[in-house]
Structure formats: C-alpha cells, structure tokens
Design an enzyme around this catalytic site. Structure first.
Site, short mmCIF file in Angstrom:
data_model
loop_
_atom_site.label_atom_id
_atom_site.label_comp_id
_atom_site.label_asym_id
_atom_site.label_seq_id
_atom_site.Cartn_x
_atom_site.Cartn_y
_atom_site.Cartn_z
N LYS A 79 0.83 -1.22 0.00
CA LYS A 79 0.00 0.00 0.00
C LYS A 79 0.86 1.26 0.00
O LYS A 79 0.58 2.20 -0.76
CB LYS A 79 -0.94 -0.03 1.21
CG LYS A 79 -1.82 1.20 1.36
CD LYS A 79 -3.04 0.92 2.22
CE LYS A 79 -2.68 0.23 3.52
NZ LYS A 79 -1.80 1.05 4.38
N THR A 81 3.89 1.48 -1.08
CA THR A 81 4.56 1.50 -2.38
C THR A 81 3.64 2.10 -3.43
O THR A 81 4.06 2.94 -4.24
CB THR A 81 4.97 0.07 -2.78
OG1 THR A 81 5.84 -0.47 -1.78
CG2 THR A 81 5.67 0.07 -4.13
N ARG A 102 2.98 8.01 7.04
CA ARG A 102 3.34 7.84 8.44
C ARG A 102 4.83 7.50 8.57
O ARG A 102 5.45 7.00 7.64
CB ARG A 102 2.51 6.71 9.06
CG ARG A 102 1.04 7.02 9.17
CD ARG A 102 0.25 5.80 9.64
NE ARG A 102 0.33 4.72 8.66
CZ ARG A 102 0.02 3.45 8.90
NH1 ARG A 102 -0.37 3.09 10.11
NH2 ARG A 102 0.08 2.54 7.96
N LYS A 113 8.18 -6.80 8.93
CA LYS A 113 8.28 -6.17 7.62
C LYS A 113 9.73 -5.92 7.20
O LYS A 113 10.11 -6.13 6.06
CB LYS A 113 7.51 -4.85 7.61
CG LYS A 113 5.99 -5.02 7.60
CD LYS A 113 5.31 -3.68 7.41
CE LYS A 113 3.81 -3.85 7.29
NZ LYS A 113 3.13 -2.55 7.06
N ALA A 281 -3.00 1.28 12.67
CA ALA A 281 -4.45 1.33 12.46
C ALA A 281 -5.17 0.20 13.18
O ALA A 281 -6.38 0.29 13.40
CB ALA A 281 -4.77 1.28 10.97
N PHE A 309 -3.53 -0.44 6.96
CA PHE A 309 -4.27 -1.67 6.68
C PHE A 309 -5.44 -1.43 5.73
O PHE A 309 -5.34 -0.61 4.83
CB PHE A 309 -4.69 -2.35 7.98
CG PHE A 309 -3.54 -2.74 8.86
CD1 PHE A 309 -2.54 -3.60 8.40
CD2 PHE A 309 -3.39 -2.24 10.14
CE1 PHE A 309 -1.45 -3.95 9.20
CE2 PHE A 309 -2.31 -2.58 10.94
CZ PHE A 309 -1.34 -3.44 10.46
N PHE A 389 2.48 -8.38 -8.60
CA PHE A 389 3.66 -9.05 -8.08
C PHE A 389 4.21 -9.99 -9.16
O PHE A 389 3.49 -10.38 -10.08
CB PHE A 389 3.33 -9.82 -6.80
CG PHE A 389 3.23 -8.96 -5.57
CD1 PHE A 389 4.18 -9.01 -4.58
CD2 PHE A 389 2.17 -8.06 -5.42
CE1 PHE A 389 4.09 -8.21 -3.44
CE2 PHE A 389 2.07 -7.26 -4.30
CZ PHE A 389 3.03 -7.34 -3.31
N TRP A 417 6.39 -0.81 -8.21
CA TRP A 417 7.58 -1.35 -7.56
C TRP A 417 8.71 -1.47 -8.57
O TRP A 417 9.86 -1.09 -8.29
CB TRP A 417 7.29 -2.73 -6.96
CG TRP A 417 8.40 -3.26 -6.10
CD1 TRP A 417 8.52 -3.15 -4.74
CD2 TRP A 417 9.59 -3.95 -6.53
NE1 TRP A 417 9.70 -3.71 -4.32
CE2 TRP A 417 10.38 -4.22 -5.38
CE3 TRP A 417 10.07 -4.35 -7.77
CZ2 TRP A 417 11.59 -4.88 -5.45
CZ3 TRP A 417 11.30 -5.02 -7.85
CH2 TRP A 417 12.05 -5.27 -6.69
#
Length: 563
Positions: A79, A81, A102, A113, A281, A309, A389, A417
């Site tokens: 998200k 990205t 954020r 992550k 969140a 999220f 992806f 990406w």
C-alpha cells in the site's frame, strides 16, 4: 569435462535501489514544494523539518487522495509502495503533487516487515534513515510518554495529594519495539526509596495517546490543550485524574515542540514527501499527522496519503476521526488489491500463493467487494489499484480486472515497484478522472449518537457483521464513560487487520458474526474512545524469525538487510 557456471542476476533489494538513487538536496525539494528557505530546518543534507509558522500565506486547498487496501496478508500488499508510486505518477502527469505518509516504527521494521518506506522504485528516501531513527520524533514521543509515567509515580511517592489510586492508573509506559515481556510488569519494588509498588505495563510507542495527540494537534497551543486533557487514572473515589491536575502539560509540550513540526523528504522520483507521525491502524487511528496533511494541502494541487491496513481500519478512522477533526474530506479513494491476498481470502494457504489459481481469486473477490461497499458508505466511488507481483499470471490479473469491468468499478494494474511512477500512470489517470467527479461525502455516524449505536454502525456497515457484544468489564467502563460525558466522542476500534471480524482466521467476507468489545479506553486528549476487540495487543511480540536477524552493517557503516 569443464562445467560452465552461469551467474543468475538477482533483482536489487529495496535498500540497494534506495542507495543507488540520486537524491536532490532537501532545500531544492523544499523549494520545488514552495517552501521558503527560512521555514526549512535541515537534519542533514536530505531531510528536514518544516516550521509551518514561516510558510507563506496561500489560498491553495489541494485535493486529497486516500490510499487504503483490501484485508491484507501478513506480508502486506504494498500500500505504501502504491501511494508513493501514485504520487510520482500524478507528478509525471503534470500535477503539483505531494505525498504524506506515516513514520515507520522500529517494532515492525525489526519484527516482520523489515522496512516501511515503500518499495522498489517507489520509495521515500533516504530509506535507511527514515526506517531507523529519522528525525527523532518517535523517540521524543516515547520520552514524553515515559516522563509522564515518572511524574505520576513521583507524585504518589511524594504524598499523593491528588488521592490517585495506584490500582486505577491507566497510563502505561511505552517502547518503540515489539517486546511481549513488557506487557505486564510491576514497578516500585525494592523498598520505600524506590517508590510505591504497583502493577504497570508497556505499550508500543505508536499506541501511545501522545502519538495520537501529536497526529491530531493543529498547532502548539492545541497540542498543549490536548496533553492537559489526558486521563492518567482515577482517584480512590473513582474520579478521573488529568494531566492538568498534575500540571505537567507544559513540560510535555516542551519535549514535543520539535517533533510537532512535519518532516519533509523526497521520493526516488523527486516528489516532495511529508512523513510525520505513525499510529498503527489496528490499535490506534492509523493516519499520518493532521499538520502534515493540511500543510501539504496548502502547498500542492494533489495530496496522496495513506491510512493503515484495509478500509475497515485505517480508512474508516481517516473518515470518522481525522477528517472530522481536521475539517476536510478525501476527494478520491484508492483501494489496493493484490492477486495473492485475493487467493488467500479464497482459501489458499500462505505457502501456495505463488501457484496460479483463478478459482481461488473468484472465491476471494467478495472481500474486495465489501471494501468497495465500505468506501461507498462515505459517499465516495473508489478506484482499484491492482498491485502486480512477479508471481501473478495474466489469467489471474484478467480475472480481477474483468470483475471490475463487469461491476462498473474503475481499476488499473500498477507496476510501481518495478517502474516507479511510470508504472502507475494508468492509475494516475483513473484517479484524475475521479477527482473531477462530485463527492457527496458523509460521516458514518454522528458523534451525538448513542455510543453503542456508533460501534454497531461500524460493525454492521464497515465490517458487515450482525451485532456487537460488550463484556461485563466494558459495560462497567461504559457506565463511567457516560457519567463523565465522554460518550459523545468518536470511536476508535482496535481490531485484527486480517479479517472483517475480530477473529484473524475468519478470512474472505464473513457474515452473521458478532464483534466482542472487551475493554473501553478513553483517550480524552486524542478525542476518541478506543474499543479493544478480540486478542488485539497494544504491545506486539516478535515473530519466530524477526527481520532483525538479517540486518547488519558493512565495514563502512552502511545498513545491510533492511528490506
């Protein structure tokens, strides 16, 4: 017989891509954004804080694009990205654009992550510094939070003139790290010289009310007022005790005066980026600071921002809490979806997600449909960003895009990406079309509604559940909340991000479920009431193999393994 070894070219990691990016001096990025030099407080060559009091007066009121997502997999759906890539795409399409994100927390960075600054060629940079200590905002919040804890314990140790009941202190210490061993502790042991023994605990810094306050304060005076309204516990007579009763709001404001200023960096594509504040969140309201968003609105034509999220968590709170307190609304909403998440919601286990499975995608599409319906509840028609992806097949992508076409939903495949803003041009065009449409924005509930009704509306309209259930503990807390007149505040649901329900294993689009509210936590300074549901923890733990185990520095002191 000789054997020829062929070298297989491995794709660059996010950190390697970030380190190879050609960064412009932050003063140049600030100038591009219309920020005068006297308003720029440099933290090195490539990052700075902005003194908003020194910005030129302007009537500009940029449009806000909110990026949210479907219910994610544990690895995330990219998200941030997509948010960065969309901002770069909009810039390439000729718009004066800023992105507002954020700040990463060291908890997930060192935990699961490994990084939270976007990915590939859609990153904010300097990525390494942003992911680690940045400009020290989270450390300042941690210090202010724990200074308040120390002042509370000192007050009790010095005679307790406020009659604070040590058993009813609700204020916890914090640490910006996942550390399950600190969830429940005892302080004050070792005799009279070491204070009064009592039970205590740690939350992660991003769950601190001070984090929420920093992200919702409009200026230094508002910050001080909000800090003074924090409820730290209750007296022996069960009356609330506020920070202003301790008279330490000035000291806390002093500790936060620099952290309140928004940070500015840049994307790899050269788009100005404000990164400021970082509440999760699933345990907080999940949005970057109001000051950063409002400042970006005054400086740009389009502000691209994200909420944590899925739409059931971050987007709902962006609308009902941040937009309400900030006096603005999103002009467009993008929902990030991925083939792998849809397959998981269609019943495919995590270790089988790379295999083509169109049938599972079709089974998982009701999850995406519910997120679309949720955004429509606020009067906004969303755009789907199908984040591609490498394992995704054409058949799988066509299944999602075909469903969107058949159901009249705007959608675009994004490859940000791999290609940066260029890979998001189709999404950018779709968003620009949506920005030209009229938005009849509406809040999901009125703050004057009965507290139970506000929670029920979220559960039924956003989660698709049937009803709510309050535990005995929550019902007792609700009595006190109503007695104190706090029930007129908005609701901040603390819930798992993996399911619409409070059961993280209930994937897809469950129906007929009941959400159990087990505890209510008044956040008077932030201006909302937190509803804890399910097994949600305000101090997460580390996974079996933390991302930290792959991190190091090379002989020149450069980061290694920061994904």
């Amino acid at each position: 017989m000789e054997t020829t070894l062929k070298t297989i070219k491995q794709p660059l990691t996010d950190l390697e891509i970030a380190n190879r990016a050609e960064l412009r001096p932050i003063v140049d990025i600030a100038e591009k954004a219309g920020i005068p030099e006297e308003a720029v407080e440099q933290y090195g060559r490539y990052k700075a804080k902005i003194d908003v009091k020194k910005l030129p007066k302007t009537t500009k009121n940029g449009k806000v694009v909110l990026v949210t997502a479907i219910s994610p997999t544990p690895a995330g759906e990219g998200k941030s990205t997509v948010t960065v890539g969309l901002a770069d795409a909009l810039s390439q399409l000729g718009n004066q654009t800023m992105v507002a994100l954020r700040e990463p927390s060291l908890g997930p960075v060192m935990g699961m992550k490994g990084g939270a600054a976007g990915g590939g060629y859609s990153q904010v940079v300097p990525m390494e510094e942003i992911n680690l200590h940045f400009t020290g905002d989270l450390h300042a919040i941690t210090t202010a939070n724990n200074a308040l804890s120390a002042l509370i314990d000192n007050h009790i140790h010095r005679g307790n003139s406020l009659n604070i009941d040590p058993r009813r202190i609700t204020w916890k210490r914090v640490l910006d790290m996942n550390d399950r061993a600190l969830r429940h502790i005892t302080v004050g042991l070792g005799g009279p010289a070491n204070g009064v023994p009592r039970e205590d605990g740690f939350d992660i810094t991003v769950a601190s009310e001070i984090m929420a306050i920093l992200c919702l304060a409009k200026d230094i005076d508002d910050l001080r007022t909000r800090l003074s309204n924090i409820v730290i516990g209750y007296t022996y007579d069960k009356e609330p005790v506020y920070v202003k009763d301790l008279d330490v709001q000035g000291a806390l404001t002093l500790l936060l005066k620099d952290a309140l200023k928004p940070n500015i960096v840049q994307t790899i594509g050269g788009t100005p980026a404000m990164i400021h504040g970082g509440p999760f969140a699933n345990i907080a309201h999940g949005c970057n600071s109001l000051m950063a968003t409002l400042t970006a609105k005054k400086l740009s034509d389009i502000v691209v921002t994200e909420a944590g999220f899925g739409s059931d968590l971050g987007a709902e709170k962006f609308m009902n809490i941040k937009s309400r307190q900030g006096g603005f609304q999103p002009d467009a909403v993008v929902i990030v979806a991925t083939v792998r998440a849809l397959k998981m919601h269609g019943g495919v286990p995590k270790d089988k997600l790379k295999a083509e499975n169109v049938q599972a995608i079709v089974a998982g599409l009701p999850n995406m449909k519910k997120h679309i319906e949720t955004i429509r509840e606020f009067g906004i028609e969303p755009v789907i960003a199908l984040n591609r992806f490498t394992a995704d097949t054409e058949n799988e992508l066509n299944a999602v895009m075909g469903w969107c076409h058949d159901n009249g939903v705007k959608a675009a495949i994004t490859e940000v990406w791999e290609h940066g803003g260029t890979g998001g041009l189709e999404l950018g065009k779709a968003v620009m079309q949506q920005l030209d449409q009229h938005v009849d924005f509406q809040f999901l509930y009125d703050v004057e509604d009965a507290f139970e009704d506000k929670v029920r509306k979220i559960v039924q309209k956003v989660y698709g559940g049937q009803d709510i259930h309050f535990t005995d503990q929550a019902l007792k807390q609700l009595v006190d909340i109503k007695r104190n007149g706090w029930d007129v505040l908005p609701v901040c649901m603390a819930k798992t991000q993996y399911s619409f329900s409070d059961d993280p294993k209930l994937l897809g689009r469950p129906e007929g479920f009941t959400i159990t509210v087990r505890e209510l936590i008044p956040k008077l300074g932030a201006g909302f009431i937190v509803c804890l549901t399910g097994d949600i923890m305000t101090m997460p733990g580390l996974p079996k193999v933390p991302a930290a185990m792959n991190m190091d520095v090379d002989h020149e002191g450069n980061a290694v393994g920061l994904m």
